[in-house]
Motif scaffolding. Sequence first.
Motif, PDB file in Angstrom:
ATOM      1  N   GLY A 325       0.774  -1.225   0.000  1.00  0.00           N
ATOM      2  CA  GLY A 325       0.000   0.000   0.000  1.00  0.00           C
ATOM      3  C   GLY A 325       0.806   1.274   0.000  1.00  0.00           C
ATOM      4  O   GLY A 325       0.277   2.342   0.326  1.00  0.00           O
ATOM      5  N   GLY A 326       2.085   1.200  -0.324  1.00  0.00           N
ATOM      6  CA  GLY A 326       2.931   2.388  -0.310  1.00  0.00           C
ATOM      7  C   GLY A 326       3.713   2.575   0.976  1.00  0.00           C
ATOM      8  O   GLY A 326       4.432   3.577   1.121  1.00  0.00           O
ATOM      9  N   SER A 327       3.597   1.654   1.920  1.00  0.00           N
ATOM     10  CA  SER A 327       4.386   1.735   3.148  1.00  0.00           C
ATOM     11  C   SER A 327       5.847   1.420   2.839  1.00  0.00           C
ATOM     12  O   SER A 327       6.165   0.759   1.849  1.00  0.00           O
ATOM     13  N   VAL A 328       6.741   1.895   3.686  1.00  0.00           N
ATOM     14  CA  VAL A 328       8.178   1.758   3.442  1.00  0.00           C
ATOM     15  C   VAL A 328       8.886   1.387   4.742  1.00  0.00           C
ATOM     16  O   VAL A 328       8.547   1.899   5.816  1.00  0.00           O
ATOM     17  N   ASP A 329       9.874   0.493   4.625  1.00  0.00           N
ATOM     18  CA  ASP A 329      10.786   0.196   5.725  1.00  0.00           C
ATOM     19  C   ASP A 329      12.159   0.743   5.369  1.00  0.00           C
ATOM     20  O   ASP A 329      12.601   0.617   4.224  1.00  0.00           O
ATOM     21  N   LEU A 330      12.837   1.315   6.346  1.00  0.00           N
ATOM     22  CA  LEU A 330      14.192   1.823   6.145  1.00  0.00           C
ATOM     23  C   LEU A 330      15.155   1.121   7.085  1.00  0.00           C
ATOM     24  O   LEU A 330      14.884   0.983   8.288  1.00  0.00           O
ATOM     25  N   GLU A 331      16.263   0.684   6.534  1.00  0.00           N
ATOM     26  CA  GLU A 331      17.356   0.136   7.329  1.00  0.00           C
ATOM     27  C   GLU A 331      18.409   1.240   7.468  1.00  0.00           C
ATOM     28  O   GLU A 331      18.980   1.683   6.479  1.00  0.00           O
ATOM     29  N   VAL A 332      18.645   1.686   8.686  1.00  0.00           N
ATOM     30  CA  VAL A 332      19.521   2.829   8.938  1.00  0.00           C
ATOM     31  C   VAL A 332      20.774   2.367   9.663  1.00  0.00           C
ATOM     32  O   VAL A 332      20.695   1.612  10.642  1.00  0.00           O
TER      33      VAL A 332
END
Length: 357
Positions: A325-332
């Motif tokens: 649905g357009g959600s995003v995960d970021l690995e920082v």
Amino acid sequence: MFVFIDCNNEGAEFIHADAHSISVEDVLAPSSDVPSNLIRQFFPFDDAVCHDGHVLPLLAVQLTVLADGIFLACSFNHAVGDGTSYWYFMNTWAEICRSESSQGHRHVPLDRYFMDEAKPPIKLSFSNESEFIVRYSPPPLREKMFHFSSEALAKLKAKANEEHGTSNISSFQSLSALMWQCIIRAWRLPAEQVTSCRLAIQNRSRLQPPLSPNYFGNSIDGISSAAKVGELLANGIGWAAWAIHEAVVAHTDDVIRGNVRKWVEAPVIYNGGMLDGKFCVLMGSSPRFDMYGCEFGWGKAVALRSGAASKFEGKVSSYPGWEGGGSVDLEVCLSTEAMTALEADPEFLNVVSLNIN
């Protein structure tokens, strides 16, 4: 010295490993740092560089059986292809595994393409491999996954566009601007220090004519927006997002071909140490890659994690969120001090979700 690929038909490497004392929850580590030392053991060829493809397979897969699940890890030589090529390969492989006709031989269309500016073989201005091979070892870093819901990103995008009086700023440009500002604030740099936000950007659709969807290789560049710390932090999210947007729009066919010509005239071999410590936030990977659609018949993956490659201070890798649905995960990836500051940043906390796989 010349660079070219001459396959010897020895195939890829496949490793089956058992780790029955490790659970899926151990790997996911919900709401805490990624257990990178544990996950690195799941990936073959840890610490290898692209040049090692002279003696190592260009592709290696390790299937590790956990106490209550499996971890499928793939090491893919970046000299052969980029992220688009990688996920095209992975999804095609998964589709073959799911297919009832997988016992037969399926033809997978792959196209190769070379610009007139860089016909192979490519000659490098080095006489010995020791002149360009760098086995980069970053300092100790914290790695953490952060989740951004589609609703939160929609609000962030609307805010960025409203602040700048436009409707052209995208969700990902807004998110990149947020990370640029928040990480720079966490680093506590002097106001006059010049900083930058770099994005890995694909060239396929920007070339004229566009590359075939079946192109298998590398077709990426890095674009950059720069600003002094004081200027970046004194302005709102719309200002930073518009600077990134302008860099994206400026990346045209002429620019891409010009970059290739410059590189051929004066080749540079990139390594992880070139950006580490340069006050740069680098947004890599892409939430547009169909990662959770890569289903081998075992059901949808519960989470995505990466190996040790290209991990340095300020590196941010983006993935689609599990729910879509357009959600995003970021690995920082940040130092302990900077990560602690990021986790307490009010602007960051206003957008990020606390629950993540």
